[in-house]
Design a protein around this motif. Structure first.
Motif, PDB file in Angstrom:
ATOM      1  N   VAL A  44      -0.149 -17.900   5.269  1.00 32.77           N
ATOM      2  CA  VAL A  44      -0.580 -18.469   4.153  1.00 32.77           C
ATOM      3  C   VAL A  44      -1.131 -17.198   3.348  1.00 32.77           C
ATOM      4  O   VAL A  44      -1.500 -17.340   2.188  1.00 32.77           O
ATOM      5  CB  VAL A  44      -1.574 -19.535   4.211  1.00 32.77           C
ATOM      6  N   GLY A  45      -1.003 -16.032   3.900  1.00 31.31           N
ATOM      7  CA  GLY A  45      -1.297 -14.822   3.214  1.00 31.31           C
ATOM      8  C   GLY A  45      -2.758 -14.617   2.627  1.00 31.31           C
ATOM      9  O   GLY A  45      -3.432 -15.250   3.048  1.00 31.31           O
ATOM     10  N   GLU A  46      -2.624 -13.639   1.676  1.00 33.11           N
ATOM     11  CA  GLU A  46      -4.105 -13.472   0.720  1.00 33.11           C
ATOM     12  C   GLU A  46      -3.727 -13.773  -0.266  1.00 33.11           C
ATOM     13  O   GLU A  46      -2.459 -13.693  -0.761  1.00 33.11           O
ATOM     14  CB  GLU A  46      -4.071 -11.818   1.060  1.00 33.11           C
ATOM     15  N   SER A  47      -4.721 -13.966  -1.306  1.00 34.12           N
ATOM     16  CA  SER A  47      -4.545 -14.372  -2.732  1.00 34.12           C
ATOM     17  C   SER A  47      -5.841 -14.006  -3.361  1.00 34.12           C
ATOM     18  O   SER A  47      -6.844 -14.177  -2.718  1.00 34.12           O
ATOM     19  CB  SER A  47      -4.073 -15.935  -2.812  1.00 34.12           C
ATOM     20  N   SER A  53      -7.819 -23.110   1.384  1.00 38.22           N
ATOM     21  CA  SER A  53      -7.852 -24.174   1.722  1.00 38.22           C
ATOM     22  C   SER A  53      -6.589 -24.896   0.815  1.00 38.22           C
ATOM     23  O   SER A  53      -5.917 -25.534   1.515  1.00 38.22           O
ATOM     24  CB  SER A  53      -9.363 -24.868   1.182  1.00 38.22           C
ATOM     25  N   ASP A  54      -6.308 -24.268  -0.386  1.00 41.12           N
ATOM     26  CA  ASP A  54      -5.230 -24.899  -1.050  1.00 41.12           C
ATOM     27  C   ASP A  54      -3.971 -24.324  -0.806  1.00 41.12           C
ATOM     28  O   ASP A  54      -2.933 -24.988  -0.614  1.00 41.12           O
ATOM     29  CB  ASP A  54      -5.301 -24.356  -2.690  1.00 41.12           C
ATOM     30  N   ARG A  55      -3.960 -23.070  -0.221  1.00 39.18           N
ATOM     31  CA  ARG A  55      -2.777 -22.473   0.399  1.00 39.18           C
ATOM     32  C   ARG A  55      -2.406 -23.309   1.683  1.00 39.18           C
ATOM     33  O   ARG A  55      -1.148 -23.516   1.871  1.00 39.18           O
ATOM     34  CB  ARG A  55      -2.904 -20.987   0.640  1.00 39.18           C
ATOM     35  N   LYS A  56      -3.407 -23.461   2.499  1.00 44.94           N
ATOM     36  CA  LYS A  56      -3.040 -24.260   3.850  1.00 44.94           C
ATOM     37  C   LYS A  56      -2.560 -25.461   3.385  1.00 44.94           C
ATOM     38  O   LYS A  56      -1.609 -26.114   4.179  1.00 44.94           O
ATOM     39  CB  LYS A  56      -4.548 -24.334   4.895  1.00 44.94           C
TER      40      LYS A  56
END
Length: 146
Positions: A44-47, A53-56
């Motif tokens: 889910v990397g870095e952002s 939570s949104d990426r997961k």
């Protein structure tokens, strides 16, 4: 008369048991042919713009959708910040207030539903997930090669 009734009840019970076994077998076999994501590497990397939570959550939505890809095996799924930023400029789902995009690699077997080459690896397959502004529900709004 009692023996005949018992025989009919026995036959009915046997038939019911057979139907239950067939039904369970059908669903079990169907599950075996669904897309397999159990050994996939999920990144889910870095952002700087999307929460972990949104990426997961978005990744889980992609995994659920992938399970509908018959006889395919997901190798990896990776968040892409640049692709996510590019999707901000595209109106994929008018009710979405947030998009998250991923790339994936997967391989096909020889019993897939069609549309793919058998026994092949697909690289950089794009997935975009959108969050409905009103409900907060995440859904896959597009996938495939761009």
């Amino acid at each position: 008369m009692e023996k005949r009734t018992l025989r009919l009840l026995g036959a009915g019970t046997g038939l019911l048991l057979l139907l239950v076994i067939i039904t369970i077998s059908f669903f079990w076999i169907r599950q075996l042919n669904n897309g397999d994501a159990s050994d996939a590497h999920i990144d889910v990397g870095e952002s700087t713009t999307r929460s972990l939570s949104d990426r997961k959550t978005a990744a889980d939505v992609v995994l659920d959708e992938f399970r509908s890809f018959k006889d395919c095996t997901l190798l990896n799924l990776r968040y892409d910040e640049q692709l996510t930023q590019d999707e901000l400029r595209i109106d994929l789902a008018p009710d979405a207030d947030l998009f998250i995009s991923f790339y994936s690699d997967f391989k096909t077997g020889d019993k897939h539903d069609g549309g793919f080459e058998s026994n092949s690896v697909y690289k950089n397959w794009k997935w975009t997930v959108g969050r409905d502004a009103a409900t907060g529900e995440w859904t896959v709004v597009s996938y495939g090669y761009a």
